[in-house]
Scaffold this motif. Structure first.
Motif, PDB file in Angstrom:
ATOM      1  N   TYR A 259       8.229  55.585  18.311  1.00 54.94           N
ATOM      2  CA  TYR A 259       9.227  55.708  17.239  1.00 54.94           C
ATOM      3  C   TYR A 259       8.829  54.828  16.050  1.00 54.94           C
TER       4      TYR A 259
ATOM      5  N   ARG B  26      14.755  63.208  36.643  1.00 58.41           N
ATOM      6  CA  ARG B  26      15.326  63.964  35.531  1.00 58.41           C
ATOM      7  C   ARG B  26      14.585  65.280  35.335  1.00 58.41           C
TER       8      ARG B  26
ATOM      9  N   GLU C 292      -0.380  66.713  34.043  1.00 52.87           N
ATOM     10  CA  GLU C 292      -0.921  66.746  32.680  1.00 52.87           C
ATOM     11  C   GLU C 292      -2.445  66.867  32.626  1.00 52.87           C
ATOM     12  N   THR C 293      -3.146  65.962  33.301  1.00 52.95           N
ATOM     13  CA  THR C 293      -4.604  65.903  33.134  1.00 52.95           C
ATOM     14  C   THR C 293      -5.286  67.165  33.653  1.00 52.95           C
TER      15      THR C 293
ATOM     16  N   ILE D 195       4.852  65.254  35.036  1.00 56.09           N
ATOM     17  CA  ILE D 195       3.923  64.312  34.408  1.00 56.09           C
ATOM     18  C   ILE D 195       2.605  64.238  35.184  1.00 56.09           C
TER      19      ILE D 195
ATOM     20  N   ALA E 255       5.312  60.749  26.562  1.00 59.22           N
ATOM     21  CA  ALA E 255       6.313  61.476  27.356  1.00 59.22           C
ATOM     22  C   ALA E 255       7.173  60.506  28.172  1.00 59.22           C
TER      23      ALA E 255
ATOM     24  N   PHE F 216      -6.050  71.301  23.286  1.00 57.52           N
ATOM     25  CA  PHE F 216      -4.663  71.463  23.730  1.00 57.52           C
ATOM     26  C   PHE F 216      -4.088  70.105  24.119  1.00 57.52           C
ATOM     27  N   VAL F 217      -2.813  69.924  23.856  1.00 55.73           N
ATOM     28  CA  VAL F 217      -2.089  68.741  24.311  1.00 55.73           C
ATOM     29  C   VAL F 217      -0.941  69.206  25.221  1.00 55.73           C
TER      30      VAL F 217
ATOM     31  N   SER G  57     -10.930  62.743  30.245  1.00 53.92           N
ATOM     32  CA  SER G  57     -10.871  63.775  31.291  1.00 53.92           C
ATOM     33  C   SER G  57     -10.202  65.060  30.831  1.00 53.92           C
ATOM     34  N   ARG G  58      -9.145  64.934  30.068  1.00 54.82           N
ATOM     35  CA  ARG G  58      -8.357  66.122  29.684  1.00 54.82           C
ATOM     36  C   ARG G  58      -9.079  67.019  28.705  1.00 54.82           C
ATOM     37  N   ARG G  59     -10.172  66.542  28.133  1.00 56.36           N
ATOM     38  CA  ARG G  59     -10.835  67.337  27.102  1.00 56.36           C
ATOM     39  C   ARG G  59     -12.156  67.944  27.560  1.00 56.36           C
ATOM     40  N   THR G  60     -12.384  67.935  28.882  1.00 53.17           N
ATOM     41  CA  THR G  60     -13.565  68.629  29.399  1.00 53.17           C
ATOM     42  C   THR G  60     -13.221  69.176  30.775  1.00 53.17           C
TER      43      THR G  60
ATOM     44  N   ILE H   5      14.304  66.914  28.014  1.00 48.21           N
ATOM     45  CA  ILE H   5      14.583  66.087  29.189  1.00 48.21           C
ATOM     46  C   ILE H   5      16.077  66.190  29.486  1.00 48.21           C
TER      47      ILE H   5
ATOM     48  N   PHE I 133      10.757  65.100  36.115  1.00 48.49           N
ATOM     49  CA  PHE I 133       9.769  64.370  35.315  1.00 48.49           C
ATOM     50  C   PHE I 133       8.578  63.908  36.147  1.00 48.49           C
TER      51      PHE I 133
ATOM     52  N   LEU J  58      -4.681  70.218  31.422  1.00 46.91           N
ATOM     53  CA  LEU J  58      -5.419  70.167  30.150  1.00 46.91           C
ATOM     54  C   LEU J  58      -6.921  70.310  30.358  1.00 46.91           C
TER      55      LEU J  58
ATOM     56  N   ILE K   9       5.974  66.498  26.226  1.00 56.36           N
ATOM     57  CA  ILE K   9       7.347  66.676  26.666  1.00 56.36           C
ATOM     58  C   ILE K   9       8.154  67.237  25.496  1.00 56.36           C
TER      59      ILE K   9
ATOM     60  N   PHE L  77       7.742  70.489  29.643  1.00 53.64           N
ATOM     61  CA  PHE L  77       6.524  70.122  28.907  1.00 53.64           C
ATOM     62  C   PHE L  77       5.867  71.397  28.389  1.00 53.64           C
TER      63      PHE L  77
ATOM     64  N   VAL M  14      13.558  66.665  22.875  1.00 51.42           N
ATOM     65  CA  VAL M  14      13.119  65.316  22.507  1.00 51.42           C
ATOM     66  C   VAL M  14      12.031  65.443  21.453  1.00 51.42           C
ATOM     67  N   THR M  15      11.990  64.499  20.534  1.00 53.97           N
ATOM     68  CA  THR M  15      10.995  64.519  19.472  1.00 53.97           C
ATOM     69  C   THR M  15      10.524  63.112  19.197  1.00 53.97           C
TER      70      THR M  15
ATOM     71  N   MET N  34       9.701  58.915  25.911  1.00 54.74           N
ATOM     72  CA  MET N  34      10.732  59.849  25.451  1.00 54.74           C
ATOM     73  C   MET N  34      11.644  60.331  26.576  1.00 54.74           C
ATOM     74  N   ALA N  35      11.188  60.218  27.808  1.00 49.47           N
ATOM     75  CA  ALA N  35      12.015  60.660  28.938  1.00 49.47           C
ATOM     76  C   ALA N  35      13.127  59.665  29.257  1.00 49.47           C
TER      77      ALA N  35
END
Lengths: 445, 445
Positions: free
Chosen positions: B228, A26, A121-122, A118, B198, A315-316, B155-158, A322, A114, A125, A319, A30, A331-332, B201-202
């Motif tokens: 949700y 899909r 991500e790591t 995905i 993500a 930071f985050v 990992s994502r925060r450093t 989609i 997707f 960030l 997504i 992001f 999407v929320t 939500m996908a």
């Protein structure tokens, strides 16, 4: 080296489950953003974009990587086969490095199937969170220093590779040089450095140490004068180097008092052009307090590389859209306190007639390629904030660090003067979103 | 890759000046220590020793390195020639990884010709400062979690490479697993991870997402239930996975309330063995507050990799002795507030008859090879704290991570119970030095 294992396992288990469900193919979008600036900060500074592009170019799974993944038993053969052919094929837009950002500024947008989005991500960030934390702290230090030179010397107080990225981030926001040689080698950043107390103490006396340093490095060098007695050291070194001595460094004591005493003594000795450099646990606040002292330069270490109290930009990577068969749809997440504003957002900085920034404006309608009409803002100028950095998997970025430095200063100069205040304050700009129904929503904290 | 340029320029300019004066060949002794623990901390934990040994093994200047150094014009030909043949030939002793440390604990001692010892300063400090900051924070988190499992997911925060070292440091102090795949590959640390919002939500709905995950990963997996509505999600996932579902993860909201509600619902549904995992900006304090809730595991990220408020251990690398022709003699800096206790110090942990640590004792007389007689302490047991890790330039270290984990727990168990209190306190042990005249000096802050 590949960068694909600089990754959280769950990116791969999500991939596997999405291959299972078919969601892997899909289309998805992001965004990278932070919900708030560190307490009291008025802006942040984007850094690490070029490093992200490079990391994505090397985001491949080689034989060693695949062999290791097989041993973990977390993944099935189909997933490992997918990874063996992996190469990011999507599109990425981002803020320029050096750009100021605010809460909810979408500093990066990744659009890809997707499965591909995905996986990134790591690594995305990790880079942006560290580099931007350092740049955001460093920008305030440079502001506080005004016309005085600031040198980055924090390598010893952070991870040995983080040190290289810290030097790069510091250079972006206006640091004059770094002590870190690898940063000099990789990025062409000017390097600076002189001696430590150990050097002074290893010699029979200060005279022997000063003599050796000046013979080796020439009189333009910076000598360290606070090993024993500062005044004696200044007299000694001027008697050896003469009045063309480059600079003295003071690393201890009360820098305000010591710099005044040293300046007076240097002037009496005729060394009126010899500069005074201060180091030792400095940050933006202590630099600011020293703004009226006869100090020509600052060496900043610990507090820079640890983000001056905010060691990550927080930071985050979320997504926002989609494609479930009808194109990219917002999407929320509904539960809990962590609200994510769904939908792709195209960011603009709104400038008044004097070129001063008045708003961070996010447009949910249209795309960055189409012009935006905002009745509420019709007399304002809009500057687009994202540009494409990866197109169909291929890097599009060719910015030079020296240009990023200039761009950074331009971005800060657009902000109201008060943005440079060090005292705790609110975000310098409000972030306002026009959602897909055309409603304006204030998104900032 | 060589590690020699992960270095501050001034190490090389000092080398050059010491070659000029001849001090380069003087025998020297340097120590790594911190003058104080982070505010309120009662102990620190040494980590990174094996990484230091590896970095020193690779501390050589290859052709690229030398070519770059030549372009900087900071160094003359004699210095570059010296570097081209450089290989550390000295001796290094250190505390074991996982050992508790206190103010002025000499966690490492480097003895080599001045030229060699000075070159290692930056790389040694970078590694020990970062790794020990993470280990020191992580140890408190593990203590707070008690018998519950703690997983490293920061990992994502450093910085992307700092993340690997953080995972290693966390594992040393008792974290059960890491999300970081590179840490798994390099160090054999168990990896863990499930899915992000993500992924949920996908999919068309939660049911589709849960189904895909359970088909791919099996029912022993950990599912994310707060996308949700948590209660609906729990009912849905148990209807798909059955009561053998491994665990649910809650990443938002009030974890105390949500975990109680979730536990009650899981039990009603018959999933009495399904575990509850909590994540989301946890640190030692929030873990401690949740100690009576029905929580089976914690995922910790940001606050771990940023040292929970203390992102660097603030270790320094100071010369303590130099051979000016009569063997190694103590050196001491006289000026300013930053006192360095001169002379080589051989550290022992003093234990009472119950095996509890009562003092960090530094002996200036004798050497680690000779037995120590301290009349003041005669009824106490002394445990030596340093062991040799590099002999004549060759690594002597062969410790396994799993043994370091056990050693770490033993070291903490020696400390008084109060050392594990999270509330602000003093260093758990006083550090006492017997100087070369036989006088006892309390050195701790």
């Amino acid at each position: 080296m590949t960068t694909s294992l600089l990754t959280d396992l769950y990116e791969l288990t999500m991939l596997e489950a999405s291959l299972q469900s078919g969601v892997s193919s899909r289309g998805s979008s992001f965004e990278v953003f932070t919900r708030s600036l560190p307490a009291g900060r008025r802006y942040g500074v984007v850094a690490g974009i070029a490093r992200v592009v490079e990391a994505i170019s090397n985001f491949k799974f080689n034989e060693d990587d695949l062999e290791y993944l097989e041993t973990t038993k977390h993944l099935n053969k189909e997933t490992l086969k997918y990874l063996s052919n992996f190469r990011f094929s999507g599109n990425i837009w981002s803020y320029e490095e050096g750009e100021a950002y605010f809460p909810y500024s979408p500093i990066m947008r990744v659009e890809a199937p997707f499965a591909e989005a995905i996986l990134l991500e790591t690594i995305v960030l990790s880079i942006l969170n560290f580099d931007s934390a350092v740049a955001s702290a460093g920008a305030r230090m440079v502001s506080a220093a005004g016309t005085r030179r600031v040198v980055e010397m924090g390598s010893r107080r952070t991870h040995e590779y983080a040190a290289i990225a810290a030097a790069r981030a510091a250079f972006i926001v206006g640091f004059a040089a770094t002590s870190n040689l690898k940063a000099g080698q990789i990025y062409g950043i000017p390097t600076a450095g002189t001696v430590a107390h150990a050097f002074m103490m290893a010699h029979d006396d200060e005279r022997a140490a000063f003599t050796a340093q000046i013979l080796a490095q020439g009189p333009a060098t910076t000598v360290l004068v606070d090993t024993y007695n500062i005044e004696n050291a200044i007299k000694e070194v001027i008697s050896i180097a003469g009045t063309s001595l480059g600079a003295i460094r003071i690393d201890s004591g009360d820098p305000a008092k010591e710099s005044r005493t040293a300046r007076a003594l240097l002037d009496i000795l005729g060394a009126t052009k010899t500069q005074i450099v201060i180091s030792g646990d400095l940050d933006e606040f202590s630099i600011n307090e020293l703004s009226h002292e006869p100090i020509d330069g600052f060496g900043v270490g610990t507090r820079l590389v640890t983000g001056s109290g905010a060691p990550t930009a927080n930071f985050v990577y979320k997504i926002v859209a989609i494609d479930k068969g009808h194109g990219l749809e917002p999407v929320t997440k509904l539960s809990a306190a962590k609200v994510t504003l769904g939908g792709r957002k195209f960011p603009w900085r709104v400038l008044d007639s004097n070129g001063k920034a008045v708003m961070e404006y996010l447009e949910s309608i249209g795309s960055p390629e189409t012009s935006v009409e905002i009745p509420e803002l019709e007399t304002k100028k809009l500057r687009p904030l994202q540009r494409q950095i990866i197109r169909d998997g291929e890097p599009e970025l060719k910015t030079q660090l020296k240009d990023i430095r200039i761009f950074h200063q331009d971005s800060l100069n657009e902000l109201d003067e008060s943005a440079r205040d060090l005292a705790s304050g609110q975000s310098s700009l409000d972030t306002v979103l026009r959602d897909s129904r055309g409603h304006l929503i204030k998104a900032s904290n």
